[in-house]
Design an enzyme around this catalytic site. Structure first.
Site, mmCIF file in Angstrom:
data_model
loop_
_atom_site.group_PDB
_atom_site.id
_atom_site.type_symbol
_atom_site.label_atom_id
_atom_site.label_comp_id
_atom_site.label_asym_id
_atom_site.label_seq_id
_atom_site.Cartn_x
_atom_site.Cartn_y
_atom_site.Cartn_z
ATOM 1 N N LEU A 122 0.821 -1.215 0.000
ATOM 2 C CA LEU A 122 0.000 0.000 0.000
ATOM 3 C C LEU A 122 0.855 1.265 0.000
ATOM 4 O O LEU A 122 0.317 2.361 -0.143
ATOM 5 C CB LEU A 122 -0.925 0.025 1.215
ATOM 6 N N GLU A 123 2.152 1.106 0.156
ATOM 7 C CA GLU A 123 3.033 2.278 0.233
ATOM 8 C C GLU A 123 3.981 2.341 -0.968
ATOM 9 O O GLU A 123 3.680 2.980 -1.964
ATOM 10 C CB GLU A 123 3.768 2.283 1.570
ATOM 11 N N MET A 124 5.117 1.663 -0.897
ATOM 12 C CA MET A 124 6.097 1.775 -1.983
ATOM 13 C C MET A 124 6.248 0.491 -2.804
ATOM 14 O O MET A 124 6.728 0.527 -3.926
ATOM 15 C CB MET A 124 7.439 2.243 -1.406
#
Length: 312
Positions: A122-124
């Protein structure tokens, strides 16, 4: 004795041991924190590089804005491909002084914390091998890693450099620190706010050098706070039902810059935050005089911009 008086007496008794070892339960941030400048400058470049994300759009700085006290001005952070996370990103300023990292303390230190978002889908959403390949093909990074670490870029070295940069993100010389060093006086309203901060019980959880960040505490200790299995609480780490809505206490340093507040970004203002905390964790409502004074005190906690961000 009324309920409110009983609660205040309980908090007062909790504070008694503090007087035995410290004149004040809050300590000023050091004026200088030693760190490796070359390594931190490399970490600074990495921190701002969106190419460390799967779609080339998200950097560490995307969710830790230096224009918003090192925190995210959005209720929850947004990662690669527009994916929304489940929590408001806490400030990276002064994170070096926290006893653990993340809301639920799942990272033991800054290096461990830097590893998390890089892998999170969900981030990187990246993997070490792909990151190392990018760094090795980049002329600046190839040269910088050789200079700092004496070898070609490695994933573990990258995490180390980012952590060194974050170590440098300390914000000294806020008005309250200068007051603690007896360099300035607080205004009557600010002094009254600090008095309330101690006597109403806020200081029980928000103390030490980071005015928080040194313990786990339950949100909704007196009056329950709504819980969701998506919240980044200690329960996600321990799976112990007792740890639902238990979080690492956030720092209050630079709190005036880091809205919105709480793990879920549900409070837009300091006033709303104080009302929620007083109701859920102290068990009573603040009056307007207490609110105004507490906010005045909290505004004294804004420190200087980190020197490394000013090119110093």
């Amino acid at each position: 004795m009324c309920i409110r008086d009983g609660i205040l007496l309980s908090f007062f008794l909790l504070l008694l041991p503090l007087a035995a070892w410290a004149e004040e339960p809050i300590k000023p941030i050091p004026l200088h924190v030693p760190y490796d400048h070359e390594k931190a400058e490399l970490g600074k470049a990495l921190f701002a590089d969106p190419n460390l994300s799967a779609d080339g759009t998200v950097s560490c700085a995307s969710c830790h804005s230096f224009d918003h006290g090192g925190a995210d001005p959005r209720p929850v952070s947004v990662g690669v491909h527009g994916r929304k996370g489940s929590a408001n990103a806490p400030t990276v300023y002064n994170a070096y002084f926290n006893f653990r990292q993340f809301w639920n303390g799942r990272a033991r230190d800054l290096k461990d914390q830097a590893n998390g978002p890089l892998h999170n889908p969900l981030e990187m959403a990246m993997v070490p091998r792909r990151i190392e390949k990018y760094l090795a093909q980049n002329g600046y990074y190839r040269s910088a890693f050789r200079k700092v670490y004496g070898r070609t870029p490695r994933y573990d070295d990258m995490l180390d450099a980012v952590a060194e940069f974050e170590k440098a993100l300390y914000t000294p010389n806020c008005k309250f620190d200068r007051y603690l060093r007896k360099e300035v006086k607080l205004s009557d309203e600010e002094a009254k706010g600090y008095s309330y901060f101690k006597t109403l019980g806020c200081i029980t959880c928000h103390n030490g050098i980071n005015i928080g960040g040194n313990s786990y505490q339950k949100l909704g200790l007196i009056i329950p706070y709504a819980w969701s299995e998506t919240f980044p609480d200690l329960y996600q780490v321990t799976h112990n039902p007792f740890d639902k809505n238990v979080y690492k206490v956030p720092t209050l340093r630079n709190i005036d810059l880091t809205a919105p507040y709480f793990h879920d970004g549900s409070a837009a203002t300091l006033q709303e935050t104080l009302r929620k905390m007083a109701y859920h964790n102290l068990g009573f409502d603040l009056n307007r005089e207490e609110e105004r004074a507490l906010i005045a005190f909290m505004k004294t906690l804004t420190g200087e911009k980190p020197a490394i961000l000013k090119g110093e």
